[in-house]
Design a protein around this motif. Structure first.
Motif, short mmCIF file in Angstrom:
data_model
loop_
_atom_site.label_atom_id
_atom_site.label_comp_id
_atom_site.label_asym_id
_atom_site.label_seq_id
_atom_site.Cartn_x
_atom_site.Cartn_y
_atom_site.Cartn_z
N ALA A 132 0.86 -1.18 0.00
CA ALA A 132 0.00 0.00 0.00
C ALA A 132 0.89 1.23 0.00
CB ALA A 132 -0.90 -0.02 1.22
N ILE A 133 0.29 2.39 0.01
CA ILE A 133 1.03 3.64 0.11
C ILE A 133 1.78 3.67 1.45
CG2 ILE A 133 0.67 6.12 0.58
CD1 ILE A 133 0.49 5.76 -2.32
N ASP A 134 3.03 4.07 1.42
CA ASP A 134 3.85 4.14 2.63
C ASP A 134 3.37 5.28 3.53
OD1 ASP A 134 5.94 3.84 4.43
OD2 ASP A 134 7.22 5.23 3.33
N GLU A 135 2.91 4.92 4.71
CA GLU A 135 2.31 5.90 5.63
C GLU A 135 3.31 6.98 6.06
OE1 GLU A 135 -0.70 6.56 6.68
OE2 GLU A 135 -1.72 4.89 5.70
N GLU A 136 4.55 6.55 6.25
CA GLU A 136 5.59 7.48 6.70
C GLU A 136 5.80 8.58 5.65
OE1 GLU A 136 6.92 6.86 9.71
OE2 GLU A 136 8.20 8.65 9.68
N ALA A 137 5.91 8.13 4.39
CA ALA A 137 6.11 9.09 3.29
C ALA A 137 4.88 9.97 3.10
CB ALA A 137 6.44 8.34 2.01
N LEU A 138 3.71 9.36 3.27
CA LEU A 138 2.47 10.12 3.11
C LEU A 138 2.40 11.23 4.17
CD1 LEU A 138 -0.26 10.34 1.64
CD2 LEU A 138 -1.21 8.76 3.33
N PHE A 139 2.77 10.89 5.40
CA PHE A 139 2.77 11.90 6.47
C PHE A 139 3.78 12.99 6.18
CE2 PHE A 139 4.62 13.22 10.65
CZ PHE A 139 3.60 14.09 10.98
N TYR A 140 4.94 12.59 5.68
CA TYR A 140 5.98 13.57 5.36
C TYR A 140 5.46 14.62 4.37
CZ TYR A 140 10.67 15.29 4.09
OH TYR A 140 11.78 16.06 3.88
N LEU A 141 4.82 14.12 3.30
CA LEU A 141 4.32 15.05 2.28
C LEU A 141 3.19 15.92 2.84
CD1 LEU A 141 4.26 12.67 -0.82
CD2 LEU A 141 5.83 14.56 -0.38
N ARG A 142 2.29 15.30 3.61
CA ARG A 142 1.17 16.06 4.14
C ARG A 142 1.64 17.10 5.16
NH1 ARG A 142 -3.64 12.24 5.99
NH2 ARG A 142 -4.82 14.18 5.82
N SER A 143 2.69 16.74 5.90
CA SER A 143 3.19 17.69 6.91
C SER A 143 3.80 18.92 6.25
CB SER A 143 4.24 17.01 7.79
OG SER A 143 5.48 16.96 7.12
N ARG A 144 4.06 18.82 4.93
CA ARG A 144 4.58 19.98 4.21
C ARG A 144 3.45 20.77 3.55
NH1 ARG A 144 7.82 19.06 7.32
NH2 ARG A 144 9.94 18.34 7.00
N GLY A 145 2.23 20.31 3.76
CA GLY A 145 1.09 21.04 3.23
C GLY A 145 0.48 20.44 1.98
N VAL A 146 1.04 19.31 1.53
CA VAL A 146 0.49 18.68 0.32
C VAL A 146 -0.77 17.89 0.72
CG1 VAL A 146 0.95 17.09 -1.58
CG2 VAL A 146 2.81 18.49 -0.63
#
Lengths: 421, 251
Positions: free
Chosen positions: A366-380
């Motif tokens: 599935a989508i990597d949660e860690e990477a997803l959080f990283y991107l979202r934490s930057r506002g994406v």
């Protein structure tokens, strides 16, 4: 695979008999031999080993239902980049084929009337070799019945890629058969773009003589197509063969690639990526035979699946006795964006030489949660972040593409596809 | 700027309490440091504030300029002005650093209802800020954090911070894995961003980072709570005596 030939196939072969009257000897011979292969082998059935994950029915039915009206021309690989040869509904649209330095381009229908042609050593020949050990009757059916296609003889270094843009309208049911022969020391890049219609059966036979290079990029679009493609490659000494396919639509797509490495010290790469949802069914079936020493082969496939779509990978590396120092690599990976989609993988290695390196791997994730959080934490935003990570997943396969310009164009296309879905 | 009141947090998957009543009040323009032994909950605090999954807030609150952080999605927190510099920045193959940065900058602007930055303005801004952090154009072109050294990854975090211009910056063990030169470079980057309106929360194990990023206030965290707050001298005390004495005092 033995079964009597049903409706459409029998019709096609009868049609073939009519066409044979106007055919030259080389073409007649190739077609008759292919027709015999179809008749003796029969058509694929669900119980066949290599049709276990993909039902062949759509390719066997006499008619295929299709009610989608397609008209979304694709502007990819800008014209400056390549010579474009257009097909519509399986028929060549160019009155005059381009004169391209370093190669000759002819249409199959013109060449078919001649008694002798260089293509006679390739047309149906590589396909016939590719029937063993796994029968591919639908490719033989193509050889037996195709009247459209290009014959490209590459004699030098062709600077610009040659692009075949085949666009089909909804109900079209097309059969196309291209031949490429790359002579010693020559090189060429072939790009296939366009949209399949209701059904397509496309065969590409590629002979690369010694010290040659063949690069192939293929874009498969179309909303509801049923497409079956075969690439048969024979690769000589110290040559390079690279093929990359990006599929971003369609109902049923099966891409078979059968490569025979007959000369020492060659490098081949078969790679692809696909993005699909709902009824999307995408099958890559690859068979690489190492018949020579010191060759490298790579199979790299990535599938992004969503909303119940299915991805299939059947990849084989066969290392014959004597094919020492073989370096075989195979990876197939799926990115499952939900719980409804599935990926079916059958990696196979069969090795009869004792000094080889072969590795294979297959993953589903599935989508990597860690990477997803990283991107979202930057506002994406989440959806955009998932798109970026999907792009990231596919980008690894696109790395197999040699040309940075073409790789960039593919990445841009993936980005565009992700944006609209 | 940031008000944390009686924050209690446990892991979602298991019944393990990590934060047990954290209270913090951070004023604009100040640099706060949080020090504490391993497992005291420092990183958890940074994750909970920025909205990482896997944590359950059982009571308490966290407000950024009066806005309830805990009900927002991570991207909304970012758009509201929160930034977390990761201890382990994530590698994203195939996505160019510039593409990612531009997407982040413009996503935030969009969320705030501001016009997007033009390609030209963006490029100019990135080049300018990258130069100060000694980030060359090659690093900007490469995929996000892929093949970056530890120092390059941390500088890249600071570049993102500089581009996003957050109000509240949390630095989670930004000094980990850095040699002295790399740490100085990162600290310079952070110091360049200090101003009257911007607040920093610097999480670290060691005093040494605080030699370069001088804090106004130092908090000691242990067992999920802030056990002592004071001036910069508190960090020196930890450096000299370790945490043992402070832990004894608080128990």
């Amino acid at each position: 695979m033995a079964s009597s030939l049903r409706g459409d196939t029998a019709d096609r072969l009868r049609l073939n008999e009519n066409l044979l009257a106007t055919s030259g000897q080389w073409f007649k011979n190739a077609r008759l031999a292919a027709a015999e292969r179809v008749e003796s082998q029969g058509l694929p059935q669900r119980r066949d080993e290599y049709w276990g994950y993909t039902q062949p029915d759509a390719f066997l039915q006499k008619k295929i239902d299709f009610d989608v009206d397609l008209n979304s021309p694709l502007e990819l690989f800008s014209k400056e980049l390549s010579e474009v040869i257009n097909y519509k509904n399986g028929i060549l649209q160019e009155k005059k084929l381009p004169a391209i330095p370093g190669c000759s381009v002819e249409s199959l229908s013109d060449a078919a009337t001649l008694d002798n042609h260089w293509a006679g050593t390739v047309f149906g020949k590589l396909e016939a070799v590719g029937q063993i050990p796994v029968q591919r009757s639908l490719a033989a059916l193509n050889t037996a019945t195709a009247s459209q296609g290009l014959l490209i003889l590459v004699t030098g270094k062709v600077k610009k890629p040659i692009r075949i843009n085949a666009v089909c309208e909804g109900t079209s049911d097309t059969i196309i058969h291209h031949i490429i022969k790359v002579e010693r020391g020559a090189n060429v890049t072939l790009i296939e773009t366009g949209q399949y219609g209701a059904r397509a059966n496309v065969v590409l036979e590629v002979e690369v003589e010694g010290d040659g290079t063949f690069n192939h990029i293929r874009m498969q679009n179309g909303h509801e197509h049923n497409a079956l493609t075969h690439i048969f490659g024979r690769i000589g000494t110290n040559s390079t063969f690279k093929s990359f396919t990006l599929t971003s639509g369609g109902r049923l797509t099966r891409n078979e690639c059968i490569l025979d490495l007959v000369g020492d010290s060659s490098r081949v790469s078969v790679a692809g990526a696909c993005i699909g949802d709902e009824k999307f069914h995408h099958d890559d079936t690859v068979f690489v035979t190492h018949n020579a020493a010191n060759c490298e082969s790579r199979q790299v496939f990535k599938k992004v699946l969503r909303d119940g779509s299915v991805g299939v990978f059947q990849g084989k590396i066969l290392v014959k006795a004597g094919a020492q120092k073989t370096d075989g690599y195979q990876i197939s990976q799926s990115l499952l964006l939900d719980d409804n989609s599935q990926f079916l993988a059958k990696p196979e290695l069969e090795i009869y030489a004792d000094d080889v390196v072969c590795s294979h791997g297959s993953t589903s994730g599935a989508i990597d949660e860690e990477a997803l959080f990283y991107l979202r934490s930057r506002g994406v935003p989440k959806a955009k972040a998932i798109d970026l990570l999907t792009l990231s997943f596919i980008a690894e396969a696109i790395q197999e593409v040699e040309s940075p310009e073409l790789a960039d164009a593919l990445l841009a296309h993936v980005t565009a596809v992700l944006e609209v879905r | 700027m940031l008000e944390i009141k009686n924050l209690h947090v446990q892991l979602e998957e298991e019944d393990k309490k990590i934060l047990k009543g954290v209270n913090l009040s951070l004023d604009p323009g100040k640099v706060h440091a949080i020090m504490g032994p391993n497992g005291s909950g420092k990183s958890t605090l940074s994750y909970v504030l920025s909205g990482k999954k896997g944590y359950e807030v059982t009571s308490g609150s966290a407000h950024l300029e009066g806005n309830d952080l805990l009900v927002m999605d991570p991207e909304e927190r970012a758009a509201a002005g929160l930034f977390l510099a990761f201890q382990y920045p994530v590698e994203i193959p195939g996505v160019g650093n510039m593409t990612f940065l531009r997407s982040a900058v413009n996503s935030q602007r969009k969320l705030r209802g501001e016009p997007e930055m033009t390609a030209g303005d963006f490029l100019k801004a990135v080049r300018d800020k990258a130069k100060h952090l000694k980030i060359d154009s090659d690093m900007l072109k490469r995929p996000v954090n892929v093949g970056f050294s530890g120092g390059e990854k941390k500088r890249n975090e600071i570049l993102q911070m500089a581009m996003l211009e957050p109000k509240m910056c949390i630095l989670d063990e930004t000094d980990s894995g850095l040699d002295v030169d790399a740490m100085k470079l990162v600290a310079e980057g952070v110091n360049a961003l200090r101003d009257k309106k911007r607040t920093f929360l610097v999480i670290t194990h060691y005093q040494r980072l605080l030699d370069h990023i001088k804090p106004d206030i130092v908090h000691i965290m242990a067992a999920g709570r802030i056990i002592k707050s004071g001036g910069p001298e508190l960090a020196l005390e930890v450096e000299n005596n370790g945490y043992a004495k402070l832990l004894e005092e608080s128990s």
